[in-house]
Design an enzyme around this catalytic site. Structure first.
Site, short mmCIF file in Angstrom:
data_model
loop_
_atom_site.label_atom_id
_atom_site.label_comp_id
_atom_site.label_asym_id
_atom_site.label_seq_id
_atom_site.Cartn_x
_atom_site.Cartn_y
_atom_site.Cartn_z
N ALA A 139 45.04 25.06 22.85
CA ALA A 139 46.49 25.26 23.36
C ALA A 139 46.80 26.31 22.85
O ALA A 139 48.35 26.62 23.12
CB ALA A 139 47.07 23.90 23.45
N ARG A 172 50.40 34.17 32.77
CA ARG A 172 50.71 34.40 34.37
C ARG A 172 51.62 33.19 34.74
O ARG A 172 51.85 33.24 35.93
CB ARG A 172 49.24 34.22 35.01
CG ARG A 172 48.62 35.36 35.02
CD ARG A 172 47.46 35.17 36.09
NE ARG A 172 46.30 34.60 35.99
CZ ARG A 172 45.48 33.78 36.76
NH1 ARG A 172 45.85 33.60 37.88
NH2 ARG A 172 44.52 33.23 36.23
C1 UD1 Z 1 36.90 29.99 29.32
C2 UD1 Z 1 35.32 29.81 29.25
C3 UD1 Z 1 34.52 29.88 30.67
C4 UD1 Z 1 35.11 28.86 31.33
C5 UD1 Z 1 36.74 28.66 31.53
C6 UD1 Z 1 36.82 27.52 32.24
C7 UD1 Z 1 34.97 31.02 27.10
C8 UD1 Z 1 34.41 32.13 26.35
N1 UD1 Z 1 34.92 31.05 28.42
O1 UD1 Z 1 37.12 31.10 30.10
O2 UD1 Z 1 33.17 29.96 30.39
O3 UD1 Z 1 34.38 29.00 32.62
O4 UD1 Z 1 37.16 28.75 30.35
O5 UD1 Z 1 38.23 27.50 32.54
O6 UD1 Z 1 35.11 30.04 26.36
N2 UD1 Z 1 42.40 29.57 23.87
C9 UD1 Z 1 42.92 29.55 22.66
N3 UD1 Z 1 42.69 30.64 21.83
C10 UD1 Z 1 42.09 31.70 22.17
C11 UD1 Z 1 41.86 31.76 23.63
C12 UD1 Z 1 41.89 30.55 24.07
O7 UD1 Z 1 43.46 28.42 22.06
O8 UD1 Z 1 41.95 32.66 21.40
C13 UD1 Z 1 42.70 28.36 24.78
C14 UD1 Z 1 43.49 28.68 25.93
O9 UD1 Z 1 44.78 28.11 25.50
C15 UD1 Z 1 42.88 27.55 26.99
C16 UD1 Z 1 41.48 27.62 26.62
O10 UD1 Z 1 41.39 28.08 25.30
O11 UD1 Z 1 43.44 26.58 27.01
C17 UD1 Z 1 40.59 28.61 27.32
O12 UD1 Z 1 40.90 29.90 27.42
P1 UD1 Z 1 40.89 30.94 28.38
O13 UD1 Z 1 41.35 32.24 27.98
O14 UD1 Z 1 41.50 30.56 29.59
O15 UD1 Z 1 39.46 30.95 28.72
P2 UD1 Z 1 38.72 31.54 29.86
O16 UD1 Z 1 38.60 33.00 30.04
O17 UD1 Z 1 39.27 31.06 31.52
#
Ligand code: UD1
Ligand code: MG
Length: 440
Positions: free
Chosen positions: A3, A9
């Site tokens: 999280a 957005r």
């Molecule tokens: C990710 C997946 C993708 C999947 C999608 C589904 C990866 C590389 N990609 O992409 O394959 O289809 O989710 O929704 O995993 N977060 C952190 N720290 C970070 C980055 C993210 O805690 O450094 C958390 C975000 O808060 C979120 C989740 O991880 O809850 C997903 O991150 P997000 O950046 O939305 O990933 P997507 O690019 O959507």
């Protein structure tokens, strides 16, 4: 539970996972589903300055470990940050996203079951086939149907991008090998991030299988914008409406009735159109709630009739067969069985005995500008229309308050209290008045 994302957005100063659905932060919805499968522990990965998130989770009574991800370098990096908490843990590690709150415990259980299948997969990924594949990672399967790789949309080949099976993000990973897998991640990719999704390829290189469980798109919607927040709200409201109806309530126009996550609705309850329930409401069997009521923090006992257009605020404790009518507001008050307050009243910080009748326009004046005070109204008392009861004050049982009175002193049992000015009569007044006026 990841999280740490910024939720840019959402265009909000509130961390994304705290935006409410059905009256509470979305992350608590997810934690409740998680609780049903009884995890050994919960590790929450949040970003810097996101204490509000840990505060909200702690306030809801959850025990968890918190990990701060200083720089958001990707989902794989986020899991790496939890290393200390996961060291030596040999069970299943479930990775969930705090912003995808609709997943059910049934689906989670299905994934855990797949993890214990004979080929002992290192990772079980929850896949789905969304209507709009957009930016979701694509799942690449081998000929036997095992998972070979997850390819991010930005990195996918023309063939891979056509794949309709997508990555929801939810995974169950074998805890004995998780830390080894994530230590091998690299950020040599288009976004320059550590993708958790790369652990599939790494597992395969280690000679381990990976598999896919297919889920329902409706459970897997991620919230990235207020539009998606609204969409998830409609889905969760539909779930709550259905469960109220299954439990024996009649909803006259379900789509116009809004529940909170914790609204308790008894059997043979009827709820009219355009009724909104805030948190903390319990409605006992046989209650009727007519159109356009707003109800929060209230307990309503059997066969009471509420509304139309009534407002029950926190601490409204409504007895059996009580009638609350239009434009009546009740806060922090107990109404014993059979009380009637049918029109235009404010009842705050009050105790009312059985079968008392509260006339139209009655106001309990509970606030003197500095402090709140109590009003007590005895059983069967009759409060005439437009009375102002200035608290603290006690109205004895079986007493009557004359209409229009301002009551500042306690009233004895069985007495009449009346404070209105005497009516004067002037004979032939209108005739005399008209004689003095000249018509223009
Ligand atoms: C990710 C997946 C993708 C999947 C999608 C589904 C990866 C590389 N990609 O992409 O394959 O289809 O989710 O929704 O995993 N977060 C952190 N720290 C970070 C980055 C993210 O805690 O450094 C958390 C975000 O808060 C979120 C989740 O991880 O809850 C997903 O991150 P997000 O950046 O939305 O990933 P997507 O690019 O959507
Ligand atoms: Mg996302």
């Amino acid at each position: 539970m990841l999280a740490a994302g910024l939720g840019t957005r959402m265009n909000s100063i509130l961390p994304k996972v705290l935006h409410p659905i059905a009256g509470r932060p979305m992350i608590l919805q997810l934690l409740d589903s998680l609780a049903e499968i009884e995890p050994d522990k919960i590790v929450l990965v949040i970003g810097p300055n996101m204490e509000l998130v840990s505060d909200a989770v702690a306030a809801a009574g959850y025990h968890f470990e918190i990990v701060i991800q200083q720089d958001r370098l990707g989902t794989g990096h986020a899991v790496q940050q939890a290393q200390k908490s996961l060291l030596g843990f040999k069970g299943n590690v479930l990775v969930l996203y705090g912003d995808s709150p609709l997943i059910t415990s049934k689906t989670l259980a299905k994934m855990l079951e797949a993890r214990s299948s004979q080929n002992n997969p290192a990772v079980v990924v929850l896949g789905f086939k969304p209507l709009d594949r957009g930016e979701y990672g694509r799942l690449v399967l081998d000929k036997t149907g095992n998972l070979e790789a997850i390819v991010e949309a930005t990195e996918a080949s023309e063939d891979e991008i056509l794949n309709d099976l997508c990555n929801s993000g939810v995974m169950v990973i074998d805890g004995t090998i998780l830390l080894e897998l994530v230590s091998k991640l690299s950020n040599k990719n288009i976004k320059g991030e550590f993708y958790l999704t790369d652990i599939i390829k790494i597992s395969r290189q280690c000679g381990r299988d990976c598999s896919v469980v297919e889920g329902d798109e409706e459970e897997l919607i991620g919230i990235n914008s207020r539009v998606e927040l609204a969409l998830v709200e409609t889905i969760i409201q539909d779930r709550l409406r259905e469960s109220a109806m299954e439990n024996g309530a009649t909803l006259n126009d379900p789509s116009s009735i809004y529940f909170s996550y914790d609204t308790k609705v008894g059997q043979d309850v009827t709820i009219g159109p355009n009724v909104v329930f805030g948190p903390g409401v319990e409605i006992c069997n046989g209650v009727t709630i007519l159109a356009f009521c707003h109800i929060e923090g209230a307990f309503i006992e059997e066969n009471a009739i509420i509304g139309p257009f009534a407002r029950l605020r926190p601490g409204a404790d409504i007895g059996e067969n009580v009638h609350i009518g239009n434009f009546v507001e009740i806060k922090n008050s107990t109404l014993a069985n059979g009380v009637k307050a049918n029109h235009l009243a404010y009842i705050g910080d009050t105790r009312i005995g059985e079968k008392a009748n509260i006339g139209a326009g009655t106001i309990t004046c509970n606030f003197d500008g500095f402090k709140k005070s109590m009003t007590e109204i005895g059983a069967r008392a009759f409060i005439g229309s437009n009375a102002a009861l200035v608290a603290p004050v006690k109205i004895g049982q079986d007493s009557t308050i004359g209409a229009g009175s301002v009551i500042t002193k306690d009233v004895e049992e069985g007495a009449l209290a009346i404070t209105r000015a005497k009516q004067k009569m002037v004979d032939n007044y209108v005739k005399k008045l008209r004689a003095t006026k000249v018509e223009k």
